[in-house]
Each structure stands twice: as C-alpha cells, then as structure tokens.
Scaffold this motif. Structure first.
Motif, PDB file in Angstrom:
ATOM      1  N   GLU A  74      39.140  52.696 -15.041  1.00 21.96           N
ATOM      2  CA  GLU A  74      39.269  54.065 -14.973  1.00 21.96           C
ATOM      3  C   GLU A  74      38.938  54.484 -13.505  1.00 21.96           C
ATOM      4  N   THR A 117      43.467  46.633 -20.224  1.00 18.48           N
ATOM      5  CA  THR A 117      41.987  46.837 -19.404  1.00 18.48           C
ATOM      6  C   THR A 117      41.434  45.383 -19.666  1.00 18.48           C
ATOM      7  N   HIS A 138      33.224  56.125 -20.131  1.00 17.44           N
ATOM      8  CA  HIS A 138      34.116  55.978 -18.924  1.00 17.44           C
ATOM      9  C   HIS A 138      35.627  56.523 -19.245  1.00 17.44           C
ATOM     10  N   VAL A 139      35.929  56.769 -20.410  1.00 17.27           N
ATOM     11  CA  VAL A 139      37.277  57.249 -20.749  1.00 17.27           C
ATOM     12  C   VAL A 139      37.301  58.646 -21.037  1.00 17.27           C
ATOM     13  N   ARG A 170      42.177  53.879 -11.565  1.00 18.90           N
ATOM     14  CA  ARG A 170      42.918  55.137 -11.627  1.00 18.90           C
ATOM     15  C   ARG A 170      42.805  56.361 -10.969  1.00 18.90           C
ATOM     16  N   ARG A 171      41.697  56.644 -11.142  1.00 16.15           N
ATOM     17  CA  ARG A 171      41.215  57.897 -10.316  1.00 16.15           C
ATOM     18  C   ARG A 171      41.309  57.828  -8.876  1.00 16.15           C
ATOM     19  N   TYR A 188      44.955  53.185 -22.558  1.00 13.30           N
ATOM     20  CA  TYR A 188      44.300  52.152 -22.336  1.00 13.30           C
ATOM     21  C   TYR A 188      44.075  51.158 -23.439  1.00 13.30           C
TER      22      TYR A 188
END
Length: 278
Positions: A266, A258, A30-31, A269-270, A15
């Motif tokens: 994120e 980002t 968040h990461v 991505r999930r 990221y």
C-alpha cells in the motif's frame, strides 16, 4: 494519456492476501475500504481459513473475493454449502481457479465444471473470475490455456492474469487473447514490492497460496524476481503502460500479489500515485 490511464489502474487494484493469523490485522491497519481484497486457498489447509477470513473482512466493510479452487471441492453439496456461506456473508464475487490439490478432493478436476454448476445454481455471484496465463503454465500448453478462457466466457465475468515479469510477453498475451475473441475484462497480475528475504522464506513453505507455488515452479523467473535489482513493479508498469491503458486491451485494473507484505504494497501504491500525479 498513458500516465492518466496508469493512475486509474492503480486506483482500481485488488490485493491478493494469504489467510494466515496476522492477515486480518494487517488489512485493517493498512488497506483502504475501497481496495478489493482477494483471499487465496491452500490445498494443505483447505477452504476453511479462506472462508473464515473472507467473512471477517466482509464484516469490516471490505469487498472480499475468495479463491474457490475446483480441486478443493468435495462434491456438489460442498459447493452449495460454500455458496450459501459466502452469500450469507454478503460476498458477490468469487475467483474460481482449478487449484493444485492432487488428487482432487472430489469430482472437479478443473474450474469449468464448477463454473457450469454455479450457472445451474442460478448464478449466485454477480462477478466470477478465472485465471489467465501470460507466462506459460508449467503443465498446460499455451493454446490450451487460451482455449480454456474461451470455453469459460459464458460463465465468467473477468480474468485475473497470473504473474508475469516480461513486458513483451504480457503485451503479446493481451493482443493474443483479444485476437482469439476472448473479450472478458482482465485484471493484470503484478507482483508487489516484495522483499527478497520474505519471498524466499515464504516460498519454502507449502500450501501458502497459488502465487508462491507458481513462482517456485518457474525457477528462472523466481531467480529474476529474487535477484538484487532484478524486479521492481513500477518498471513493469512503466514499460507496459501503453498496452495496459489501450482500450483494445480491455484491462480493468491491477491484481497485486502482496505475499502478505500488505503495508509495503500500500505504501508503494500511494507513493507511485503521488509521483504520477505530481
């Protein structure tokens, strides 16, 4: 097989974030710790915000990669100070672009002299990244950018490709650099799911990161990226997944720009991983 390969790439992401006041809080919230975080550098603000954020994120357990643009380095002593500071923070991976500072802060007008100097210093970092340009660079001919990757192969360990919104161009570039015997693994640069209003607001600022400045230099791509329905990262990945997952392409992972929309990136991505797994 291509879907499985795409899932693997989405698990090996980097990221790219901008070193502003709220970045640390967003990353922590968040990461996941297994996601590599790269931190840009600005010709306006210099290296200090980058080095400071990299040190703080490393202390939180993240694998962090600072951008160390050649044109921001004042001299050999400054480079040595930057190296020592990063090593002290436990950093073992750096990304060395030429940078946009004009004029340069010191004698380095491109990344190759810095890479050579790092080698002379004993190779203090296990991993060293350089830039690749699937889309034409606004100031440098395509043949020169490919030649530059060849010239840097002895000093670098991987390539990060800059933004590309055209699946055909990206696929052709991967084939082209391999035909030129550029064998370094590639982290393919992909713009994340950025809100148009956020992107437009950030693009009006100066010195907020190479990724934004690259977009502003390519108005036709910027328009395509910002237009309603004009860009979705999953479309690009789906259309290029055969090339991205072909072993001959040598793609090691994805580098997600980002634009500091970290939570949104994120979540996207999930969600995409979940869909691919389902």
């Amino acid at each position: 097989m291509a879907a499985a390969g795409l899932r693997a790439l989405l698990r090996r992401v980097r990221y790219e974030v901008l070193p502003v006041r709220t970045t640390e809080e967003k990353v922590l919230a968040h990461v996941p710790r297994d996601v590599v975080v790269t931190v840009t550098a600005s010709p306006v603000k210099g290296l200090e915000p980058t080095l400071d954020l990299v040190g703080r994120l490393a202390a939180h357990g993240y694998r962090t990669v600072p951008h160390v643009p050649a044109r921001l380095l004042r001299d050999d002593l400054h480079l040595k100070e930057v190296v020592d500071r990063l090593r002290e923070a436990g950093v073992d991976d750096v990304f060395v672009p030429a940078g946009d500072a004009d004029p340069p802060a010191g004698p380095y007008d491109g990344s190759l002299p810095v890479l050579r100097r790092l080698s002379e210093l004993g190779g203090p970092f296990a991993r060293v990244g350089v830039t690749g340009y699937p889309e034409s660079h606004p100031l440098i001919h395509d043949d020169v950018t490919v030649q530059a990757m060849w010239d840097k192969r002895e000093h670098a360990t991987y390539i990060v490709s800059n933004l590309c919104f055209d699946p055909r161009v990206l696929e052709e570039w991967l084939v082209r650099i391999r035909r030129r015997d550029v064998t370094l693994p590639v982290h393919v640069g992909v713009a994340g799911p950025v809100q148009r209003a956020k992107l437009l607001a950030m693009a009006t600022k100066t010195g907020v990161g190479e990724s934004v400045r690259f977009l502003t230099r390519h108005p036709s791509w910027f328009a395509r990226f910002a237009a309603p329905g004009g860009y979705a990262p999953e479309k690009l990945l789906t259309r290029t997944r055969n090339a991205l997952t072909d072993p001959a392409s040598g793609v090691a992972g994805l580098h997600l720009f980002t634009f500091n929309q970290i939570a949104e990136t994120e979540r996207w991505r999930r969600a995409l991983l979940d869909r691919l797994e389902g």
